[in-house]
Motif scaffolding. Structure first.
Motif, PDB file in Angstrom:
ATOM      1  N   UNK A 188      39.994  36.997  40.573  1.00  0.00           N
ATOM      2  CA  UNK A 188      40.050  35.865  40.101  1.00  0.00           C
ATOM      3  C   UNK A 188      39.841  35.651  38.556  1.00  0.00           C
ATOM      4  N   UNK A 189      39.998  36.496  37.662  1.00  0.00           N
ATOM      5  CA  UNK A 189      39.607  36.598  36.276  1.00  0.00           C
ATOM      6  C   UNK A 189      40.252  35.405  35.726  1.00  0.00           C
ATOM      7  N   UNK A 190      41.587  35.025  35.961  1.00  0.00           N
ATOM      8  CA  UNK A 190      42.200  33.835  35.232  1.00  0.00           C
ATOM      9  C   UNK A 190      41.464  32.565  35.368  1.00  0.00           C
ATOM     10  N   UNK A 191      40.471  32.487  36.402  1.00  0.00           N
ATOM     11  CA  UNK A 191      39.755  31.128  36.608  1.00  0.00           C
ATOM     12  C   UNK A 191      38.119  31.381  36.404  1.00  0.00           C
ATOM     13  N   UNK A 192      37.891  32.386  35.684  1.00  0.00           N
ATOM     14  CA  UNK A 192      36.484  32.688  35.356  1.00  0.00           C
ATOM     15  C   UNK A 192      36.015  31.932  34.346  1.00  0.00           C
ATOM     16  N   UNK A 193      34.948  31.316  34.172  1.00  0.00           N
ATOM     17  CA  UNK A 193      34.277  30.585  32.970  1.00  0.00           C
ATOM     18  C   UNK A 193      34.058  31.563  31.965  1.00  0.00           C
TER      19      UNK A 193
END
Length: 216
Positions: A188-193
């Motif tokens: 889910x790297x596209x959603x990481x802070x």
């Protein structure tokens, strides 16, 4: 009956035993000033005492097979190879004492060589200060619910703020290379802070955000 191995093969066998984990010739030369020569490799492979595979940049990594570990155990009771230098005679004397202790305590070789060689004590280690590797493991164990859980690197780095980022990356890369840890991208790297993205480590051109210890 134990295989009649040459001196280089026996030295390579012992080096892989004390290393515990798979090791390349650069590792063995750096740590023990020993290497698996072509002749020793052919001997040990013929006796099915080692296995090997190619790693990054064509480096060959060796490790003992189960039969190799049994053969290494026999070295504890064996006479030293002929015409070896004094350090090797001292080494075999140490093995004989260790053999006596293992026999009295009913220790198996896996009880003694249960983890990778920690290396010689450093000045920091002698003073009781944990190494960066030890702190990485301690941080992971504190954060993970069970061994094998995936933990974000940002949480590990938060426990190492007094350690330079370059040193953190060096230690993490080395531990990953030795397979003591496993690093992976976050699905889910596209959603990481942003802080989790910034904490990633680049290995082979790929950003790794997660760490696990204890996963097969």
């Amino acid at each position: 009956m134990a295989a009649d191995l040459s001196t280089p093969a026996r030295q390579a066998l012992i080096a892989l035993m004390v290393s515990v984990e798979r090791a390349s010739n650069p590792d063995l030369r750096r740590n023990y000033r020993v290497e698996v020569t072509k002749g020793a490799r052919e001997e040990l492979e013929r006796e099915k005492l080692i296995s090997w595979e190619k790693g990054p940049r064509g480096a060959i990594f060796y490790e003992l097979t189960d039969k190799g570990w049994r053969r290494a155990r026999q070295e504890f009771r064996s006479a030293p190879p002929e015409r070896v230098t004094g350090p090797w005679l001292l080494h075999y004397a140490t093995l004989r004492h260790l053999d006596s202790l293992m026999e009295r305590a009913d220790y198996k070789i896996a009880d003694v060589f249960a983890g990778p060689d920690p290396g010689p004590a450093t000045a920091a280690g002698a003073a009781g200060e944990p190494s960066v590797e030890d702190r990485v493991r301690a941080a992971y164990l504190d954060l993970a619910r069970t061994p094998g859980d995936w933990i974000r690197l940002v949480a590990i780095r938060a426990r190492l703020t007094d350690v330079a980022r370059s040193e953190q990356d060096r230690v993490l890369t080395e531990m990953d290379r030795r397979r003591e840890i496993h690093l992976d991208p976050d699905p889910a790297r596209n959603e990481l802070p942003q802080d989790a993205l910034d904490a990633a480590i680049l290995i082979g051109g790929e950003a790794k955000h997660l760490i696990t210890i204890g996963r097969a």
